[in-house]
Design a protein around this motif. Sequence first.
Motif, mmCIF file in Angstrom:
data_model
loop_
_atom_site.group_PDB
_atom_site.id
_atom_site.type_symbol
_atom_site.label_atom_id
_atom_site.label_comp_id
_atom_site.label_asym_id
_atom_site.label_seq_id
_atom_site.Cartn_x
_atom_site.Cartn_y
_atom_site.Cartn_z
ATOM 1 N N TYR A 180 3.966 -11.602 -2.648
ATOM 2 C CA TYR A 180 4.598 -10.324 -2.291
ATOM 3 C C TYR A 180 4.650 -9.426 -3.531
ATOM 4 C CZ TYR A 180 6.085 -13.361 1.496
ATOM 5 O OH TYR A 180 6.077 -14.242 2.525
ATOM 6 N N SER A 181 4.721 -8.133 -3.281
ATOM 7 C CA SER A 181 4.863 -7.181 -4.373
ATOM 8 C C SER A 181 6.009 -6.239 -4.009
ATOM 9 C CB SER A 181 3.551 -6.388 -4.521
ATOM 10 O OG SER A 181 3.707 -5.446 -5.555
ATOM 11 N N VAL A 182 6.908 -6.044 -4.980
ATOM 12 C CA VAL A 182 8.098 -5.219 -4.722
ATOM 13 C C VAL A 182 8.043 -3.973 -5.603
ATOM 14 C CG1 VAL A 182 10.630 -5.143 -4.927
ATOM 15 C CG2 VAL A 182 9.499 -7.239 -4.119
ATOM 16 N N GLU A 183 8.449 -2.845 -5.047
ATOM 17 C CA GLU A 183 8.510 -1.605 -5.817
ATOM 18 C C GLU A 183 9.836 -0.892 -5.534
ATOM 19 O OE1 GLU A 183 4.980 0.656 -4.918
ATOM 20 O OE2 GLU A 183 3.723 -0.608 -6.217
ATOM 21 N N TYR A 184 10.233 -0.024 -6.472
ATOM 22 C CA TYR A 184 11.508 0.676 -6.277
ATOM 23 C C TYR A 184 11.352 2.170 -6.602
ATOM 24 C CZ TYR A 184 12.038 0.522 -11.378
ATOM 25 O OH TYR A 184 11.840 0.663 -12.726
ATOM 26 N N GLN A 185 12.325 2.930 -6.159
ATOM 27 C CA GLN A 185 12.326 4.376 -6.357
ATOM 28 C C GLN A 185 13.787 4.796 -6.401
ATOM 29 O OE1 GLN A 185 11.368 6.952 -2.772
ATOM 30 N NE2 GLN A 185 9.480 7.302 -3.959
ATOM 31 N N GLY A 186 14.188 5.399 -7.563
ATOM 32 C CA GLY A 186 15.571 5.865 -7.633
ATOM 33 C C GLY A 186 15.716 7.224 -6.977
ATOM 34 N N GLU A 187 16.950 7.753 -7.011
ATOM 35 C CA GLU A 187 17.190 9.053 -6.380
ATOM 36 C C GLU A 187 16.333 10.129 -7.041
ATOM 37 O OE1 GLU A 187 21.272 10.293 -6.509
ATOM 38 O OE2 GLU A 187 20.968 11.797 -4.954
ATOM 39 N N TYR A 188 16.123 9.981 -8.383
ATOM 40 C CA TYR A 188 15.279 10.977 -9.057
ATOM 41 C C TYR A 188 13.885 11.006 -8.452
ATOM 42 C CZ TYR A 188 12.319 13.340 -12.306
ATOM 43 O OH TYR A 188 11.392 14.200 -12.836
ATOM 44 N N GLU A 189 13.296 9.829 -8.347
ATOM 45 C CA GLU A 189 11.918 9.782 -7.811
ATOM 46 C C GLU A 189 11.886 10.300 -6.379
ATOM 47 O OE1 GLU A 189 13.221 7.100 -9.508
ATOM 48 O OE2 GLU A 189 11.992 7.365 -11.328
ATOM 49 N N SER A 190 12.863 9.920 -5.586
ATOM 50 C CA SER A 190 12.779 10.372 -4.188
ATOM 51 C C SER A 190 13.025 11.875 -4.086
ATOM 52 C CB SER A 190 13.777 9.598 -3.320
ATOM 53 O OG SER A 190 15.051 9.637 -3.880
ATOM 54 N N LEU A 191 13.774 12.447 -5.037
ATOM 55 C CA LEU A 191 14.028 13.900 -4.971
ATOM 56 C C LEU A 191 12.868 14.703 -5.573
ATOM 57 C CD1 LEU A 191 17.790 14.251 -6.078
ATOM 58 C CD2 LEU A 191 16.816 14.643 -3.781
ATOM 59 N N TYR A 192 12.379 14.214 -6.748
ATOM 60 C CA TYR A 192 11.456 15.059 -7.530
ATOM 61 C C TYR A 192 10.006 14.592 -7.461
ATOM 62 C CZ TYR A 192 15.609 17.125 -9.668
ATOM 63 O OH TYR A 192 16.791 17.782 -9.882
ATOM 64 N N LEU B 67 13.832 0.612 -1.809
ATOM 65 C CA LEU B 67 13.089 -0.588 -2.192
ATOM 66 C C LEU B 67 12.052 -0.876 -1.117
ATOM 67 C CD1 LEU B 67 16.239 -2.651 -3.220
ATOM 68 C CD2 LEU B 67 14.440 -1.938 -4.811
ATOM 69 N N ARG B 68 10.884 -1.338 -1.537
ATOM 70 C CA ARG B 68 9.871 -1.693 -0.531
ATOM 71 C C ARG B 68 9.128 -2.942 -0.985
ATOM 72 N NH1 ARG B 68 5.127 3.013 -0.974
ATOM 73 N NH2 ARG B 68 4.205 2.361 -2.972
ATOM 74 N N VAL B 69 8.551 -3.658 -0.008
ATOM 75 C CA VAL B 69 7.819 -4.904 -0.311
ATOM 76 C C VAL B 69 6.623 -4.992 0.625
ATOM 77 C CG1 VAL B 69 9.296 -6.233 1.272
ATOM 78 C CG2 VAL B 69 8.028 -7.419 -0.523
ATOM 79 N N ARG B 70 5.557 -5.555 0.104
ATOM 80 C CA ARG B 70 4.421 -5.827 0.989
ATOM 81 C C ARG B 70 3.895 -7.225 0.685
ATOM 82 N NH1 ARG B 70 -0.396 -1.846 -1.324
ATOM 83 N NH2 ARG B 70 -0.482 -2.645 -3.468
ATOM 84 N N ALA B 71 3.117 -7.767 1.624
ATOM 85 C CA ALA B 71 2.526 -9.101 1.470
ATOM 86 C C ALA B 71 1.133 -8.963 0.857
ATOM 87 C CB ALA B 71 2.433 -9.795 2.830
ATOM 88 N N ILE B 72 0.723 -9.994 0.116
ATOM 89 C CA ILE B 72 -0.605 -10.022 -0.523
ATOM 90 C C ILE B 72 -1.234 -11.381 -0.238
ATOM 91 C CG2 ILE B 72 -1.862 -9.890 -2.709
ATOM 92 C CD1 ILE B 72 0.583 -8.386 -3.849
#
Lengths: 204, 154, 213
Positions: A37-49, A82-87
Amino acid sequence: DGGEALPAPQNLSVHSANMKHLLMWSPVVLPRETVYYSVEYQGEYESLYTSHIWIPSKWCSPIEDAECDVSDDITATVPYNLRVRAILGSQTSAWSILEQPFNRNSTILTPPGMEVSRNGFHLVIELEDLGPQFEFLVVYWRRELDTKEHAKVLRRGGIPVHLETMEPGAPYCVKAQAQVKAIGRNSAFSQAECVEVQGEALPL
Amino acid sequence: EFRFGPCRVEGVALPGLWEAFRTVKDAVQVQDNNTSIRLLRCEVLQNVSDSESCHLVHDLLKFYLNTVFKHYYPKIAESNTQPSFSTLANNFVFIVSKLQSSQAGEMPPDKDRARRRFLLFKRAFKQLEIQAALTKAFGEVDILLTWMGKFYQL
Amino acid sequence: HMAEDSPGLLQHVKFQSSNFENILTWDSKPESIPGTVYSVDYKTYGKPEWLAKAGCQRITRKSCNLTVETGNFTEFYYARVTAISSEGWSATKMTERFHPQQHTTIKPPDVTCVPKVRSIQMIVHPTLTPMYNADGHQLTLEEVFQDLFYHLELHVNHTYQMHLEGKQREYEFSDLTPDTEFLGSIVISVPTRLKESAPYVCRVKTLPDRTWT
């Protein structure tokens, strides 16, 4: 491999206690295959800007378990996506995104584990080591008629520390609370623990 | 916590911001070839009264979020320092959100003085070519954190 | 940067700072190139002019004390070195932006540990910096770092510790057993800057209790 798309992980959730944030999901099970699996994140800054920007998690890109410690990724008291996908080999599934953004100020703060003991006339406490973000407020008193509480802040756990020099004749009681400045919150106090010193008073 | 005059911001660990900037500092500042110009000059940050400080830090952080961080981001992506950048940017978002909610009872004179200080900074920024300005402003986050540190209490 | 004729002539130009003693150092590869001389300039970030450092012009050593010239701890500085070899090769390199308050490391405090019968007193002496304010008053570390505090630990026979901390200079660990050895460890901490000194350590024994002899 019948060319079917690799299924995306389901049932994402975050379990957070004492500033340890664990992203969990239902594993993708394929007979005789090891799915990563691979996990990624995005804070409020990333989601806004910069909403197209997702940052790979420090410890889980990739990972074999169906859970990821994202504590080192969540470094501000704002909502995080937060998001995750399978590999599987060269195949990757679609991303599954956590339904509700996670904010670290929702972490469950438990009363700290503590061990109260005495060494001669010295009242000694050892608190659970909960990591660098934690300090502890320790309150102690001599249990008698006019109980006067004393307080001390300990900057870290994991080492036995002297609190007070006791006199015989009454028990000394201690309780402790965990404090996290990074989110401006405290735990409840622990149950009080008491010890008593026997024998004669300390020779003057 | 930060105490910018009437505005209090709990839930930010300043040491963490220093740690994050330290990771990107050298890579950014080495690209700033113009050592003779400083955007966050003394006239902008020196002798700021408590009552001005809330307005000034709000304006500066908003500018950094809306302009500096946003347009400098491609260089961050190249230098593989996104986690540290994300820490800085998201904590600035948090601080601004807290400042906004506590800016009650604004005192016009303080707001005007703060505004004039901020415009000094913005004017200096606009006088540079855009990429040079972005690089210089981002490189001056340590000057900003140093000033913010004066209003921080453990 | 001036055109670089010989990259090995000059390397690792940087400040080494502790307790605000700011020393510019550099290297060359190979270790020494006979006949090479070095000249040092410095500037305040945001000011246009580079200033030549008197005493470090055409020198052969590879360090230069810029403590006085970089003595305003709120300012940001640059320094640069120009190396010229006897064959006419030259190289110029600049430091990264240097901010004394951010970059200086803190030395262990100077402490006097005074044993008594049932206590140990610890007196922390102020650490003077090489900097002065406008009135000519020599600044201490405490005056430079407002959130500076001392953290003191007394290790009791390897089983537990006694902790004291604060901004004051005098501390006393009391209710100790006479005629017993203890290990004291004292650090200077500046939390907002993530700075902590190495510890000053004193091994000290409480005095024998002669009250009943």
